[in-house]
Design a protein around this motif. Structure first.
Motif, PDB file in Angstrom:
ATOM      1  N   THR A 105       0.851  -1.185   0.000  1.00 45.11           N
ATOM      2  CA  THR A 105       0.000   0.000   0.000  1.00 45.11           C
ATOM      3  C   THR A 105       0.885   1.232   0.000  1.00 45.11           C
ATOM      4  O   THR A 105       1.867   1.300   0.716  1.00 45.11           O
ATOM      5  N   ILE A 106       0.507   2.212  -0.823  1.00 44.55           N
ATOM      6  CA  ILE A 106       1.373   3.385  -0.913  1.00 44.55           C
ATOM      7  C   ILE A 106       0.608   4.664  -0.661  1.00 44.55           C
ATOM      8  O   ILE A 106      -0.465   4.890  -1.206  1.00 44.55           O
ATOM      9  N   LEU A 107       1.210   5.496   0.185  1.00 46.08           N
ATOM     10  CA  LEU A 107       0.680   6.835   0.418  1.00 46.08           C
ATOM     11  C   LEU A 107       1.765   7.793  -0.001  1.00 46.08           C
ATOM     12  O   LEU A 107       2.899   7.715   0.475  1.00 46.08           O
ATOM     13  N   LEU A 108       1.430   8.687  -0.941  1.00 46.02           N
ATOM     14  CA  LEU A 108       2.480   9.610  -1.311  1.00 46.02           C
ATOM     15  C   LEU A 108       2.006  11.052  -1.363  1.00 46.02           C
ATOM     16  O   LEU A 108       0.838  11.352  -1.549  1.00 46.02           O
ATOM     17  N   VAL A 109       2.963  11.907  -1.165  1.00 45.28           N
ATOM     18  CA  VAL A 109       2.719  13.336  -1.185  1.00 45.28           C
ATOM     19  C   VAL A 109       3.469  13.893  -2.376  1.00 45.28           C
ATOM     20  O   VAL A 109       4.621  13.545  -2.607  1.00 45.28           O
ATOM     21  N   GLU A 110       2.814  14.688  -3.162  1.00 48.60           N
ATOM     22  CA  GLU A 110       3.467  15.212  -4.361  1.00 48.60           C
ATOM     23  C   GLU A 110       3.054  16.631  -4.652  1.00 48.60           C
ATOM     24  O   GLU A 110       1.886  16.981  -4.578  1.00 48.60           O
ATOM     25  N   GLN A 111       4.051  17.443  -5.018  1.00 47.55           N
ATOM     26  CA  GLN A 111       3.719  18.765  -5.494  1.00 47.55           C
ATOM     27  C   GLN A 111       3.400  18.685  -6.982  1.00 47.55           C
ATOM     28  O   GLN A 111       2.639  19.491  -7.501  1.00 47.55           O
ATOM     29  N   ASN A 112       4.031  17.702  -7.641  1.00 51.67           N
ATOM     30  CA  ASN A 112       3.823  17.522  -9.073  1.00 51.67           C
ATOM     31  C   ASN A 112       2.532  16.736  -9.287  1.00 51.67           C
ATOM     32  O   ASN A 112       2.534  15.519  -9.383  1.00 51.67           O
ATOM     33  N   ALA A 113       1.427  17.462  -9.339  1.00 50.39           N
ATOM     34  CA  ALA A 113       0.120  16.815  -9.387  1.00 50.39           C
ATOM     35  C   ALA A 113      -0.058  15.947 -10.635  1.00 50.39           C
ATOM     36  O   ALA A 113      -0.676  14.885 -10.590  1.00 50.39           O
ATOM     37  N   ASN A 114       0.486  16.398 -11.746  1.00 51.27           N
ATOM     38  CA  ASN A 114       0.380  15.614 -12.988  1.00 51.27           C
ATOM     39  C   ASN A 114       0.875  14.198 -12.785  1.00 51.27           C
ATOM     40  O   ASN A 114       0.204  13.225 -13.111  1.00 51.27           O
ATOM     41  N   SER A 115       2.085  14.098 -12.244  1.00 57.12           N
ATOM     42  CA  SER A 115       2.671  12.778 -12.012  1.00 57.12           C
ATOM     43  C   SER A 115       1.814  11.981 -11.047  1.00 57.12           C
ATOM     44  O   SER A 115       1.590  10.780 -11.237  1.00 57.12           O
ATOM     45  N   ALA A 116       1.388  12.660  -9.999  1.00 57.21           N
ATOM     46  CA  ALA A 116       0.602  11.954  -8.988  1.00 57.21           C
ATOM     47  C   ALA A 116      -0.657  11.356  -9.614  1.00 57.21           C
ATOM     48  O   ALA A 116      -1.005  10.202  -9.383  1.00 57.21           O
ATOM     49  N   PHE A 117      -1.332  12.143 -10.437  1.00 60.10           N
ATOM     50  CA  PHE A 117      -2.574  11.656 -11.033  1.00 60.10           C
ATOM     51  C   PHE A 117      -2.347  10.472 -11.958  1.00 60.10           C
ATOM     52  O   PHE A 117      -3.230   9.643 -12.156  1.00 60.10           O
ATOM     53  N   LYS A 118      -1.145  10.391 -12.513  1.00 62.26           N
ATOM     54  CA  LYS A 118      -0.880   9.293 -13.446  1.00 62.26           C
ATOM     55  C   LYS A 118      -0.918   7.946 -12.753  1.00 62.26           C
ATOM     56  O   LYS A 118      -1.241   6.929 -13.355  1.00 62.26           O
ATOM     57  N   ILE A 119      -0.514   7.916 -11.476  1.00 62.53           N
ATOM     58  CA  ILE A 119      -0.420   6.595 -10.833  1.00 62.53           C
ATOM     59  C   ILE A 119      -1.367   6.404  -9.664  1.00 62.53           C
ATOM     60  O   ILE A 119      -1.507   5.310  -9.140  1.00 62.53           O
ATOM     61  N   ALA A 120      -2.021   7.487  -9.216  1.00 65.24           N
ATOM     62  CA  ALA A 120      -2.822   7.343  -8.001  1.00 65.24           C
ATOM     63  C   ALA A 120      -4.181   6.712  -8.270  1.00 65.24           C
ATOM     64  O   ALA A 120      -4.746   6.859  -9.361  1.00 65.24           O
ATOM     65  N   ASP A 121      -4.680   6.009  -7.274  1.00 64.16           N
ATOM     66  CA  ASP A 121      -6.042   5.491  -7.324  1.00 64.16           C
ATOM     67  C   ASP A 121      -6.987   6.476  -6.648  1.00 64.16           C
ATOM     68  O   ASP A 121      -8.111   6.681  -7.089  1.00 64.16           O
ATOM     69  N   TYR A 122      -6.479   7.040  -5.522  1.00 63.01           N
ATOM     70  CA  TYR A 122      -7.325   7.936  -4.737  1.00 63.01           C
ATOM     71  C   TYR A 122      -6.507   9.176  -4.395  1.00 63.01           C
ATOM     72  O   TYR A 122      -5.318   9.092  -4.144  1.00 63.01           O
ATOM     73  N   VAL A 123      -7.184  10.319  -4.413  1.00 66.39           N
ATOM     74  CA  VAL A 123      -6.441  11.574  -4.204  1.00 66.39           C
ATOM     75  C   VAL A 123      -7.075  12.426  -3.118  1.00 66.39           C
ATOM     76  O   VAL A 123      -8.299  12.572  -3.044  1.00 66.39           O
ATOM     77  N   TYR A 124      -6.229  12.987  -2.268  1.00 64.57           N
ATOM     78  CA  TYR A 124      -6.673  13.990  -1.291  1.00 64.57           C
ATOM     79  C   TYR A 124      -6.056  15.323  -1.702  1.00 64.57           C
ATOM     80  O   TYR A 124      -4.904  15.377  -2.110  1.00 64.57           O
ATOM     81  N   VAL A 125      -6.831  16.381  -1.557  1.00 60.72           N
ATOM     82  CA  VAL A 125      -6.301  17.701  -1.866  1.00 60.72           C
ATOM     83  C   VAL A 125      -6.209  18.504  -0.577  1.00 60.72           C
ATOM     84  O   VAL A 125      -7.184  18.621   0.163  1.00 60.72           O
ATOM     85  N   MET A 126      -5.016  19.058  -0.305  1.00 61.44           N
ATOM     86  CA  MET A 126      -4.848  19.859   0.905  1.00 61.44           C
ATOM     87  C   MET A 126      -4.615  21.318   0.568  1.00 61.44           C
ATOM     88  O   MET A 126      -3.937  21.646  -0.412  1.00 61.44           O
ATOM     89  N   ASP A 127      -5.180  22.158   1.401  1.00 61.01           N
ATOM     90  CA  ASP A 127      -4.949  23.581   1.221  1.00 61.01           C
ATOM     91  C   ASP A 127      -4.878  24.222   2.595  1.00 61.01           C
ATOM     92  O   ASP A 127      -5.797  24.084   3.395  1.00 61.01           O
ATOM     93  N   ARG A 128      -3.772  24.911   2.862  1.00 61.38           N
ATOM     94  CA  ARG A 128      -3.611  25.603   4.137  1.00 61.38           C
ATOM     95  C   ARG A 128      -3.956  24.750   5.350  1.00 61.38           C
ATOM     96  O   ARG A 128      -4.682  25.141   6.236  1.00 61.38           O
ATOM     97  N   GLY A 129      -3.420  23.541   5.348  1.00 63.62           N
ATOM     98  CA  GLY A 129      -3.562  22.710   6.531  1.00 63.62           C
ATOM     99  C   GLY A 129      -4.821  21.856   6.580  1.00 63.62           C
ATOM    100  O   GLY A 129      -4.952  21.016   7.468  1.00 63.62           O
ATOM    101  N   ARG A 130      -5.707  22.062   5.676  1.00 61.97           N
ATOM    102  CA  ARG A 130      -6.932  21.246   5.710  1.00 61.97           C
ATOM    103  C   ARG A 130      -7.081  20.420   4.444  1.00 61.97           C
ATOM    104  O   ARG A 130      -6.622  20.783   3.383  1.00 61.97           O
ATOM    105  N   ILE A 131      -7.806  19.317   4.606  1.00 67.21           N
ATOM    106  CA  ILE A 131      -8.135  18.535   3.420  1.00 67.21           C
ATOM    107  C   ILE A 131      -9.418  19.126   2.864  1.00 67.21           C
ATOM    108  O   ILE A 131     -10.456  19.120   3.522  1.00 67.21           O
TER     109      ILE A 131
END
Lengths: 248, 298, 292
Positions: free
Chosen positions: A196-222
């Motif tokens: 199981t993998i949890l990753l944090v990425e600033q490069n959203a493009n790359s993240a979207f290529k391999i992720a199954d599920y995505v969380y979006v954070m902004d200023r400390g909140r999801i």
């Protein structure tokens, strides 16, 4: 929250608050990482992604509140090395390879601290199969590797610790586009081994290529979450993170 | 003929220095700790060995073992009482370094006073009958059995330590900790445990050095510990922090330099050798003979 | 009150002199330079005074010579040791101190050899000692304030930052080195006047340890910390004795050792830091504080 649905998730984070002194970096974050999935957390710089990750893995000196459970066991308040024993390994930002040790020694060391030190031979061989370059450079000092090679070694280290969950902090940081591509494919390959993998990425493009599920954070909140497929088509996300002007 | 004798004396002195300095180099290289209580550990171990020998009529080897283990214990206690809390409480690296040095000064004071009081600030040793001294004659020089034992033990310790650091998993863990204190926990390495183990080994080396010294010169005092401490630092600096090879070489260089100075006249300039060495090395080659700027090497 | 002063005069004088020694260590620690060369200068200052006294010079001249010689030697030392950092610098300065001691032993008639110099005629009164102490304290206080004080904090904590702000860390550290030596020399000269003798052991390891631990116990972030540390350390053996416990004065170094240990681990900013924290904790009870 019923017990049945819990077994689908390897990692559950509830109500996480991280404070550095008076500054709140993470506010009330709730995360669920499904077994066998690749879950990504994206967001702008300073959104709190790294703090979340490091807090969850016991690698942060800050005031931390909230409930974290790994494979059904609570790991709130545990320190990093204990969490490794419980089955979750962090690949930190910047790789953090032990420079004066060779590739081989780095892998052996990670295996020693991991959950299956008696299976070092098998696990290390699997890492060499996944990353032939590391096999070639077995006796090269960690500090002499290129950025991409160090990232591969960092992944290899995580794998030989025989975890259930691997957490990655900005794996694409500082790498060339070709390398980023390769690294993302590697993450997919690791996931296919059942991890199981949890990753944090600033490069959203790359993240979207391999992720199954995505969380979006902004200023400390999801602020948003959903399957990668759904979110990719969300016009706001597309504009903010993927640079797509006119998402139909 | 005189030269052979000098060489043997210098060599044995170098061996005793080596054991002492190895302990110092290990803790400095791996834990960033300037252990100013190392000399006190050296003396305390020796005193415990002599006391236990007299009080319980143990065979000499057993008494020495007790002394060595005492040294190890002091190291572990130091780690638990001082270094572990400092690691936990003090985040600023420079501050932590200073605090650890200060903590070892404090511990040194305590040990020094206790042993000083127990020995009434006099020289102490094993009773004369304790060790069956026997001389051998090699190449026209005289070498005693204890001297041979010292040389052999030192060689064994240096080789074993070297192997352990460079080949074993714990050795790798220690080298990783020497490089960075942040990474090992991420690899599942229990830094506290490794730190205690390192301090234990360092302490045992001090104990071994102390007990052997006591048998060799039939006399040990609190002041010997101070003298060894200063020389130990000269050796570690000269050899390069964290380098076992460097440590051994430097120990012998210092021993030979000192023996030479005493033999060829200027006896009271003997200590000058150590300090001049420190200053010269620090000026021109601060990393020592074999040291690297950062981590521990074998 | 006058009774207190007269019966404790020696203690007070010793506190004054050792406070100055503590200052010399504190000055360099504050600038981030782990230098203990002030102790070597303490010996140099003492001998300068003793030798000039032998030549019938006025004590003020003797003290000034002590200060100037110490400052010059410190300057040269600073140039020599410019590349050293942290523990390595500390060790180099300890080695320097030891070499001063050895040089003094082998100075022949000039330095009185192993026995040192006896019977120094110059004298100083308690009042004069405290006047000097007050003066130097004021100087240190001034250096800790405002832009200069902040600049030194940056030099100590974050060198790259200092460089990016245009602060010349090297010359600031050099200045701290020289000042540290000068104050050490001053302290040594005054000590020589107080005791009437100087000996080569003045630069020895025990003095170095006392100097360093005074500052750590009191708190090396400020001159006041050094002062508190000096006062406490000089008072401790006497204070323990007055508690009346049998043979307490024999064990004072054990108490001292435990005190250093405790403070090093739990109060890294020294007693002064502890008092400050207590004060601010009481004043503002409901806010979080960032660890400094």
């Amino acid at each position: 929250m019923s017990l049945e649905s819990d077994t689908k998730y390897d990692l559950i984070v509830e109500d996480l608050n991280v404070r550095y002194g008076k500054i709140a970096a993470v506010l009330g974050a709730n995360l669920k990482v499904r077994r066998g999935s690749v879950t990504a957390v994206i967001g702008a710089n300073g959104a709190g992604k790294s703090s979340t990750l490091n807090a969850v893995c016991g690698n942060l000196r800050a005031s931390i509140d909230g409930r974290i459970s790994l494979l059904g066991d609570s790991i709130s308040g545990l320190r990093a090395h204990k969490i490794v024993q419980k089955g979750m390994v962090l690949v930190p930002e910047g790789r953090e390879i032990v420079g004066p040790l060779t590739v081989r020694e780095n892998l052996h060391l990670a295996n020693y601290g991991g959950r299956a030190p008696q299976e070092s031979a098998r696990l290390i061989r699997e890492v060499y199969e996944m990353f032939p370059v590391l096999d070639e450079r077995q006796h090269t000092l960690g500090g002499m590797l290129s950025g991409g090679e160090q990232q591969m070694l960092a992944f290899g280290r995580a794998v030989v610790a025989a975890p259930d969950v691997i957490v990655m902090d900005e794996p694409s940081m500082g790498l060339s586009p070709i390398m980023v591509d390769f690294i993302m494919k590697s993450i997919r390959a690791i996931s296919q081994r059942g991890l199981t993998i949890l990753l944090v990425e600033q490069n959203a493009n790359s993240a979207f290529k391999i992720a199954d599920y995505v969380y979006v954070m902004d200023r400390g909140r999801i602020v948003q979450e959903g399957s990668a497929a759904d979110l990719r088509n969300d016009p706001k996300i597309a504009r903010t993170f993927l640079g797509i002007r006119n998402a139909a | 003929m005189l030269y052979e004798q000098l060489i043997i004396n210098a060599a044995v002195l170098g061996a005793v220095f080596t054991l002492f300095a190895l302990g110092l180099s290990l803790t400095w290289g791996a834990l960033d700790v300037l252990n100013l209580a190392h000399g006190a550990t050296f003396v305390t171990s020796a005193w415990v060995a002599t006391s236990v020998y007299s009080a319980y009529e143990l065979p000499l080897a057993s008494a020495m073992l007790v002394g060595i283990l005492t040294g190890g214990m002091i190291g572990v206690v130091a780690d638990l009482v001082a270094f572990k809390p400092i690691r936990l409480l003090i985040t600023n690296k420079r501050q932590a370094e200073l605090s650890m040095v200060a903590a070892t000064i404090g511990m040194g004071f305590v040990l020094d006073r206790i042993i000083g009081r127990a020995t009434l600030d006099q020289v102490f040793s094993f009773p004369a009958r304790a060790f069956p001294y026997k001389d051998f004659h090699i190449f026209g020089a005289r070498i005693s059995n204890i001297e041979i034992i010292i040389l052999v033990l030192t060689f064994l310790c240096a080789v074993l330590l070297n192997l352990w650091i460079s080949r074993s998993r714990q050795g790798m863990a220690i080298r990783a900790i020497a490089y960075s204190a942040k990474i090992p926990p991420l690899l599942g390495i229990h830094v506290d445990r490794m730190s205690a183990a390192t301090m234990a080994i360092g302490g045992m080396l001090a104990g071994l050095s102390g007990t052997l010294m006591t048998v060799w010169v039939s006399g040990m005092a609190v002041s010997t510990g101070h003298s060894f401490l200063l020389k130990g630092f000269a050796i570690v600096v000269l050899g390069g922090v964290g380098s076992i090879r460097g440590c051994v070489l430097a120990a012998f260089i210092l021993a030979f330099a000192e023996t030479g100075i005493v033999a060829f006249g200027a006896g009271n300039l003997r200590d000058l050798a150590a300090f001049s060495l420190i200053v010269l090395i620090l000026l021109f080659r601060p990393q020592g003979l074999f040291g690297t700027r950062s981590a521990m090497r074998a | 009150m006058l009774n207190f002063f007269s019966s404790n005069e020696i203690l007070l004088q010793t506190i004054a002199v050792f406070s100055l020694l503590a200052f010399s260590v504190q000055i360099s620690l504050r600038a981030g330079a782990f230098s203990l060369a002030g102790v070597g200068c303490w010996a140099i200052g003492g001998y300068s005074l003793a030798i000039s006294d032998r030549h019938d010079m006025h004590p003020v001249i003797g003290v000034l010579i002590g200060i100037v010689v110490s400052a010059i030697i410190s300057y040269l030392l600073a140039l020599l040791l410019v590349r050293l950092r942290g523990l390595y610098l500390g060790m180099a300065t300890i080695a320097f101190n030891q070499m001063v001691g050895i040089a003094l032993i082998h100075g022949g008639d000039f330095t009185g050899g192993e026995l040192g110099i006896y019977g120094i005629g110059a004298r100083i009164s308690t009042f004069q000692l405290f006047a000097v102490l007050a003066l130097v304290s004021f100087l240190l206080w001034a250096l800790e304030r405002g832009m200069l004080g902040r600049a030194y904090n940056i030099v100590r904590d974050d060198e790259p930052l200092a460089a990016s702000l245009g602060i010349d860390s090297e010359s600031m550290r050099r200045f701290a080195f020289v000042l540290s030596g000068a104050v050490g020399g001053l302290a040594g000269a005054l000590n020589a006047m107080m005791l009437g003798i100087v000996s080569p052991t003045d630069a020895d390891f025990p003095v170095i340890v006392i100097a360093l631990t005074m500052v750590i116990v009191g708190g090396y972030h400020s001159w006041l910390g050094a002062l508190i540390g000096a006062a406490l350390i000089q008072w401790l053996p006497i204070g323990l004795q007055s508690f009346g416990i049998e043979g307490m004065s024999e064990w004072w170094s054990v108490v001292y050792g435990l005190l250093i240990l405790f403070i090093a681990v739990y109060m890294p900013r020294g007693l002064l830091g502890g008092l400050q924290r207590l004060g601010s904790l009481m004043a503002r009870r409901h806010q979080d504080f960032r660890e400094a």
